[in-house]
Design an enzyme around this catalytic site. Structure first.
Site, PDB file in Angstrom:
ATOM      1  N   TYR A  95       1.044  -1.110   0.013  1.00 56.98           N
ATOM      2  CA  TYR A  95       0.074  -0.025   0.121  1.00 56.98           C
ATOM      3  C   TYR A  95       0.910   1.198   0.218  1.00 56.98           C
ATOM      4  O   TYR A  95       2.032   1.176  -0.632  1.00 56.98           O
ATOM      5  CB  TYR A  95      -0.861  -0.060   1.214  1.00 56.98           C
ATOM      6  CG  TYR A  95      -2.124   0.771   0.803  1.00 56.98           C
ATOM      7  CD1 TYR A  95      -3.081   0.624  -0.296  1.00 56.98           C
ATOM      8  CD2 TYR A  95      -2.493   1.912   1.889  1.00 56.98           C
ATOM      9  CE1 TYR A  95      -4.176   1.461  -0.559  1.00 56.98           C
ATOM     10  CE2 TYR A  95      -3.531   2.707   1.385  1.00 56.98           C
ATOM     11  CZ  TYR A  95      -4.275   2.461   0.225  1.00 56.98           C
ATOM     12  OH  TYR A  95      -5.222   3.318   0.042  1.00 56.98           O
ATOM     13  N   ARG A 159      -9.215  10.286  -8.427  1.00 55.57           N
ATOM     14  CA  ARG A 159      -8.201  11.225  -7.462  1.00 55.57           C
ATOM     15  C   ARG A 159      -7.463  10.109  -6.770  1.00 55.57           C
ATOM     16  O   ARG A 159      -7.809   9.982  -5.679  1.00 55.57           O
ATOM     17  CB  ARG A 159      -8.949  12.194  -6.571  1.00 55.57           C
ATOM     18  CG  ARG A 159      -8.448  13.226  -5.696  1.00 55.57           C
ATOM     19  CD  ARG A 159      -9.182  13.890  -4.883  1.00 55.57           C
ATOM     20  NE  ARG A 159      -9.796  12.868  -3.899  1.00 55.57           N
ATOM     21  CZ  ARG A 159      -9.261  12.591  -2.867  1.00 55.57           C
ATOM     22  NH1 ARG A 159      -7.947  12.770  -2.373  1.00 55.57           N
ATOM     23  NH2 ARG A 159      -9.737  11.710  -1.863  1.00 55.57           N
ATOM     24  N   LYS A 177      -5.702  -1.888  -0.864  1.00 54.81           N
ATOM     25  CA  LYS A 177      -6.626  -1.982   0.464  1.00 54.81           C
ATOM     26  C   LYS A 177      -7.451  -3.138   0.792  1.00 54.81           C
ATOM     27  O   LYS A 177      -7.297  -3.456   1.927  1.00 54.81           O
ATOM     28  CB  LYS A 177      -7.831  -0.755   0.102  1.00 54.81           C
ATOM     29  CG  LYS A 177      -7.231   0.639  -0.213  1.00 54.81           C
ATOM     30  CD  LYS A 177      -8.207   1.458   0.272  1.00 54.81           C
ATOM     31  CE  LYS A 177      -8.103   1.807   1.736  1.00 54.81           C
ATOM     32  NZ  LYS A 177      -8.477   3.369   2.032  1.00 54.81           N
ATOM     33  N   GLU A 248     -13.662   4.801  -2.763  1.00 60.03           N
ATOM     34  CA  GLU A 248     -12.194   4.916  -2.556  1.00 60.03           C
ATOM     35  C   GLU A 248     -11.781   5.747  -3.819  1.00 60.03           C
ATOM     36  O   GLU A 248     -11.980   5.707  -4.689  1.00 60.03           O
ATOM     37  CB  GLU A 248     -11.498   3.829  -2.655  1.00 60.03           C
ATOM     38  CG  GLU A 248     -10.110   3.928  -2.415  1.00 60.03           C
ATOM     39  CD  GLU A 248      -9.439   4.514  -1.149  1.00 60.03           C
ATOM     40  OE1 GLU A 248      -8.338   5.014  -0.945  1.00 60.03           O
ATOM     41  OE2 GLU A 248     -10.245   4.401  -0.316  1.00 60.03           O
ATOM     42  N   ASP A 249     -11.201   7.056  -3.422  1.00 61.78           N
ATOM     43  CA  ASP A 249     -10.491   7.807  -4.338  1.00 61.78           C
ATOM     44  C   ASP A 249     -11.140   8.372  -5.451  1.00 61.78           C
ATOM     45  O   ASP A 249     -10.914   8.353  -6.468  1.00 61.78           O
ATOM     46  CB  ASP A 249      -9.170   7.274  -4.844  1.00 61.78           C
ATOM     47  CG  ASP A 249      -8.092   7.365  -3.800  1.00 61.78           C
ATOM     48  OD1 ASP A 249      -8.234   7.932  -2.846  1.00 61.78           O
ATOM     49  OD2 ASP A 249      -6.737   6.469  -4.052  1.00 61.78           O
ATOM     50  N   ASP A 271     -13.917   5.757   2.616  1.00 67.40           N
ATOM     51  CA  ASP A 271     -12.659   6.030   3.692  1.00 67.40           C
ATOM     52  C   ASP A 271     -11.975   7.262   3.549  1.00 67.40           C
ATOM     53  O   ASP A 271     -11.502   7.776   4.435  1.00 67.40           O
ATOM     54  CB  ASP A 271     -11.679   4.955   3.254  1.00 67.40           C
ATOM     55  CG  ASP A 271     -10.451   4.801   4.138  1.00 67.40           C
ATOM     56  OD1 ASP A 271     -10.665   4.476   5.242  1.00 67.40           O
ATOM     57  OD2 ASP A 271      -9.421   4.650   3.765  1.00 67.40           O
ATOM     58  N   ASP A 272     -11.795   7.878   2.284  1.00 69.25           N
ATOM     59  CA  ASP A 272     -11.334   9.162   2.252  1.00 69.25           C
ATOM     60  C   ASP A 272     -11.936  10.348   3.137  1.00 69.25           C
ATOM     61  O   ASP A 272     -11.159  11.003   3.707  1.00 69.25           O
ATOM     62  CB  ASP A 272     -11.311   9.585   0.997  1.00 69.25           C
ATOM     63  CG  ASP A 272     -10.338   8.786  -0.150  1.00 69.25           C
ATOM     64  OD1 ASP A 272      -9.533   8.406   0.104  1.00 69.25           O
ATOM     65  OD2 ASP A 272     -11.082   8.302  -1.049  1.00 69.25           O
ATOM     66  N   ASN A 418      -0.090  11.844   1.541  1.00 69.17           N
ATOM     67  CA  ASN A 418       0.753  11.016   1.133  1.00 69.17           C
ATOM     68  C   ASN A 418       0.754  10.742  -0.352  1.00 69.17           C
ATOM     69  O   ASN A 418      -0.370  11.220  -1.131  1.00 69.17           O
ATOM     70  CB  ASN A 418       0.691   9.698   1.797  1.00 69.17           C
ATOM     71  CG  ASN A 418      -0.917   9.012   1.777  1.00 69.17           C
ATOM     72  OD1 ASN A 418      -1.456   8.853   0.791  1.00 69.17           O
ATOM     73  ND2 ASN A 418      -1.569   8.878   2.876  1.00 69.17           N
TER      74      ASN A 418
END
Length: 603
Positions: A95, A159, A177, A248-249, A271-272, A418
């Site tokens: 990850y 993203r 993930k 996610e993203d 999760d973001d 990150n």
């Protein structure tokens, strides 16, 4: 589903092949392999040692990522034995930060990552959304056993981390993930489903890359996006009613739009937005306790106002409301945001998104701050939180000024972007420029720091979502609440803060050591389940009975929020631990489990 000639998937031959050098003599003889394979019969520990030596022989982290991906496709049991026994070393490879590099190169390395797999998940184009039942049937045909997946991580690649629009290359994130869901929290690897919505990309780099594997067209408008995504989600829910969906993203506006629409209609979370807020809240609770000033005197400056930043702030507001009994408007007044245009104010002159408007200042008068440095002087924050993806934004000057402002308390500095190439500062920089007084947490891993002239070694806190999203996934899969509430995330954050042991507290560490991730995940999942039962959202009598019998409700007459303490009973924790998947310890156990759960090696 397999029958006839396809039954070989379930045969002892396939199981024996995956057991490799640990294949027992009886199986070798039954499969007529005598004289065809090396004679030595090894245990799993020797296999793991060999794999670890090969891993360490690779010269770059991307090569290590490729080796681990190939191992995962060949031997799931060995892969997760390796990950669990070397978690601190391997987690940053499968990850963040290495997965970011892998995603940037995904179309170029994809064929070599999974040489033993037909597919590693679902790649859904816009046209595929018109016939989702066919796509799902294709997936079922691929599986050795027609058992439903329990969890999916789904992205559209728009993203990815701090790297931007990567299109189909973002598939590395759901894969990574879900590996952490398995390793950190013990979800069943045979019941995980990575999904990328290949709806196009706006990246000229990938549109012009002859090796790009995704749809070569620009992203659709919002209406087309939401309609197509709805078809996907409805089909998944229809086929797998108990499936947990983790978004996610996605781009900021789509991330909030999807969450707002679906969070009470199906079991899902983002999760973001929610996971990031949860893990940072856990570390922030610990930091506030050690800062040296009352919580109500905190002044919190955010650099970065995307979905993650706003999501974090919303959960920190809840902390002041619930734990410190502050009115919500007073709690919100403790927060300031800086974006690319400067301090976010209601009279700045630009049109703010709904998310930014939540934290726009109305008390600034004629003051406008165009830079982070200007805002620092105006706000004089006690806490500085970065989710900007601007590398080095917390410069020596900014860090020294934070230390000067906070002479009566310890400065809280969280550079959370990150991968490392996007981090606002390093742990060493934060320690050096605050005279080693900083209360620190980052979004990416940094090395420990030895205070010059001493033997005092300090460990950086890493506010990595891997502390919470695997546990939330495990808790949700086990107890299947009607939906996942904000107070369930709050309970997990409290449990995370409570999970530090005495050594970690003494060392000013804001998070538990990553080596304890499996134990911590069990505790957090137990807190999640306990809170879900308290809120009356769990229908399964099994969990309701365990929670009520072992932890009488402590809720007072005010609100559910007043009872959110992150506590759980030993009985609930013990039940969670017994249900966590773990790799087989011996070849005999592996053979039995491969027969009873053939999907483990399929996806």
């Amino acid at each position: 589903m397999s029958d006839g000639n396809d039954s070989r998937r379930n045969s002892m031959e396939l199981i024996g092949t995956r057991a490799g050098t640990a294949m027992p003599i009886e199986m070798r003889q039954a499969l007529h392999l005598k004289g065809l394979v090396p004679s030595s019969i090894e245990n799993f520990s020797k296999q793991e040692l060999r794999a670890y030596q090969q891993l360490m022989s690779k010269s770059t982290n991307l090569e290590k990522y490729e080796f681990l991906a190939s191992l995962r496709s060949l031997n799931v049991n060995l892969f997760f034995r390796l990950v669990l026994n070397h978690f601190k070393d391997i987690a940053p490879i499968i990850y963040t930060p290495t997965v970011g590099e892998a995603c940037l190169n995904y179309s170029h390395i994809y064929p070599f990552l999974y040489p033993f797999k037909t597919s590693i998940g679902l790649f859904i184009t816009l046209s595929d959304t018109e016939n989702m039942d066919m796509v799902i049937d294709n997936y079922r045909q691929l599986m050795a056993d027609p058992i439903d997946p329990e969890i999916t991580v789904i992205t559209d690649g728009s993203r990815i981390l701090g790297l931007g629009d990567l299109g189909v290359n973002g598939m590395g994130i759901p894969v990574g993930k879900l590996q952490l869901y398995v390793a950190a929290a013990g979800l069943n690897p045979g019941r995980t489903l990575p999904i990328v919505l290949d709806f196009g990309t706006n990246s000229e780099q990938y549109l012009n890359d002859p090796l790009y594997l995704g749809t070569r067209e620009r992203r659709p408008d919002d209406n087309t996006f939401y309609e197509a995504t709805e078809r996907v989600l409805q089909a998944l829910h229809r086929a797998f009613p108990g499936l947990l969906v983790q978004f996610e993203d996605f781009s900021t506006s789509h991330a909030f739009g999807l969450l707002d629409k679906w969070r009470q209609k199906m079991l899902c979370f983002n999760d973001d937005i929610q996971g990031t807020g949860c893990v940072i809240l856990g570390g922030f609770i610990s930091a506030v306790k050690q800062a040296g000033i009352p919580a109500k005197d905190q002044r919190i400056l955010f650099f970065g106002a995307g979905s993650a930043g706003v999501g974090v702030a919303r959960q920190l507001v809840d902390y002041f409301v619930v734990d410190h009994k502050m009115p919500r408007d007073k709690a919100g007044a403790l927060f300031w945001f800086v974006d690319s245009r400067g301090l976010i104010t209601a009279n700045r002159g630009d049109v703010l998104t709904k998310q930014k408007s939540r934290f726009a200042r109305h008390d600034n008068g004629d003051v406008q701050c165009g830079t982070l440095e200007d805002a620092l002087e105006y706000v004089k924050p006690t806490a500085l939180i970065g989710l900007s993806t601007v590398h080095g934004a917390f410069s020596e000057k900014i860090l020294r000024r934070m230390n000067e402002i906070n002479t009566q308390s310890r400065p809280i500095i969280f550079p959370l972007s990150n991968p490392e190439t996007k981090a606002e500062c390093t742990f060493e920089e934060a320690m050096r420029y605050t005279d080693n007084r900083v209360l620190f947490a980052s979004g990416t891993a940094f090395p420990e720091y030895t205070i010059p002239g001493t033997d005092d070694i300090r460990m950086p806190g890493q506010g990595n979502n891997m502390y919470v999203f695997p546990a939330i996934g495990l808790g949700a899969v086990l107890c299947k609440p009607d939906w996942i509430t904000d107070t369930m995330f709050y309970a997990v954050a409290k449990a995370l803060a409570n999970s530090r042991n005495e050594e970690e507290k003494t060392g000013d560490e804001l998070y538990p050591r990553i080596e304890r991730i499996r134990e911590v995940s069990a505790q957090l999942a137990a807190a999640f389940i306990t809170q879900a039962v308290r809120e009356g959202l769990v229908k399964e009598a099994h969990w309701r009975d365990i929670v009520s019998a072992n932890m009488p409700c402590t809720q007072d007459d005010d609100t559910i929020g007043s009872s959110v303490d992150g506590q759980f009973s030993k009985r609930v924790l013990g039940e969670v631990k017994t249900l966590m998947w773990k790799p087989a310890a011996s070849v005999e156990q592996y053979i039995v489990e491969s027969i009873t759960n053939p999907n483990v090696d399929e996806m």
